[in-house]
Design a protein around this motif. Structure first.
Motif: not given
Length: 242
Positions: A71-79, A87-93, A123-127
Motif C-alpha cells: 500500500s501507498v498512502a500520502p497524507f496531510f495533518s495540522y496540529t 489529518g487526511l490520508k488517501l490509501k491505495y492498496s 485492489r482497494n482505495i481508502q479515504l
C-alpha cells in the motif's frame, strides 16, 4: 516472526502511553508537536504472508498458500493544539495471493474436496480522517509515541482465477471503519521524521456484492468488532513539517 512480535509489543505499549498521557495534566517539558505545525508525507506498507509460516493452517492437510499486500498512502495533518493533530490520508492498496494445493479431507480417509492453483487479486482505495495524540519521550522532542483514531471509508474489488482460466466472477466491497493505530516516531532532522505504526483493531461495517457473468449473484452486510495487532497493516512513513 520475532520482528513482528517486537513491533506488536512496542505499538501496543505506545497506545497505553498515549491513553495515559491524555488523562494526565499537560507537561511543557514533554511537548512533542507544537500548535500550528503542518505536515505532509508518505506512508508505505508491504507484507508477504505464507501458510508455511503460520500455525493457523495446520489443521488443513497439504495447504500451500501465499500472498502479498502493498500500500501507498500520502497524507496531510495540522496540529490544532499542542500534541493534538487532525489529518487526511488517501490509501491505495494492491494485493494478490494463491493456493497451489490444498486437501480438505481433514478427519476422513476419503477426500471430500481438493483444490489446486487458485489465485485471487484485490485492489482497494481508502479515504481516512484521523485524530492524532502525541506523547514526547525526551525533553528535546526527538522521540515520541502517537495514537491515531481513524475513521475510514474504502472500496475494493477482488477477482479470481483457476489455473490459466480467468473466472468471470468478482466481488465489490464497501467498508466503513473506526479503528485505532498507535505508532513510534523519531525526528531524524529538525523538520523530517520517520515512524512505524500498526493497526490494533476497531469496529467496522462492510457491504459486499458478488457478481458472476456480470450479474449480481448475492450480497452480504455485516458488522465486526475486533481488537488485536494486525500484522497485515504495519506501515512505515516519512513526514516533512512546515
Amino acid at each position: 516472526m520475532k520482528k513482528t512480535l517486537t513491533y506488536s509489543l512496542a505499538l501496543v505499549a505506545s497506545l497505553l502511553f498515549c491513553i495515559q498521557a491524555s488523562s494526565q495534566e499537560y507537561r511543557k517539558d514533554r511537548l512533542f508537536m507544537p500548535k500550528g505545525t503542518s505536515s505532509g508525507g508518505l506512508q508505505i506498507s508491504y507484507v508477504d504472508l505464507s501458510s508455511i509460516d503460520s500455525d493457523i493452517f495446520l489443521i488443513v492437510d497439504g495447504l500451500n498458500a501465499e500472498g502479498t499486500m502493498m500500500s501507498v498512502a500520502p497524507f496531510f495533518s495540522y496540529t490544532y493544539k499542542d500534541n493534538k493533530a487532525v489529518g487526511l490520508k488517501l490509501k491505495y492498496s494492491k494485493g494478490s495471493g494463491g493456493i497451489s494445493d490444498v486437501d480438505l479431507s481433514l478427519l476422513s480417509d476419503d477426500p471430500l474436496l481438493s483444490l489446486e492453483d487458485i489465485k485471487a487479486s484485490t485492489r482497494n482505495i481508502q479515504l481516512q480522517f484521523f485524530q492524532r495524540s502525541y506523547l514526547g519521550l525526551d525533553q528535546n522532542g526527538r522521540f515520541g509515541l502517537f495514537n491515531d483514531l481513524v475513521l475510514s471509508y474504502g472500496t475494493s474489488r477482488s477477482s479470481f482465477s483457476v489455473g490459466e482460466k480467468n473466472l468471470d466472477a468478482y466481488t465489490n466491497t464497501k467498508k466503513v471503519k473506526l479503528g485505532i493505530c498507535p505508532g513510534i516516531m523519531i525526528f531524524i532532522l529538525n523538520n523530517i521524521s520517520t515512524h512505524v505504526s500498526m493497526s490494533i483493531g476497531g469496529v467496522s461495517f462492510t457491504h459486499t456484492e458478488n457478481f458472476k457473468d456480470g450479474v449480481l449473484s448475492g450480497s452480504r452486510d455485516y458488522t465486526k468488532a475486533h481488537f488485536a495487532p494486525d500484522v497485515s497493516d504495519i506501515s512505515m512513513g516519512l513526514t516533512v513539517y512546515f
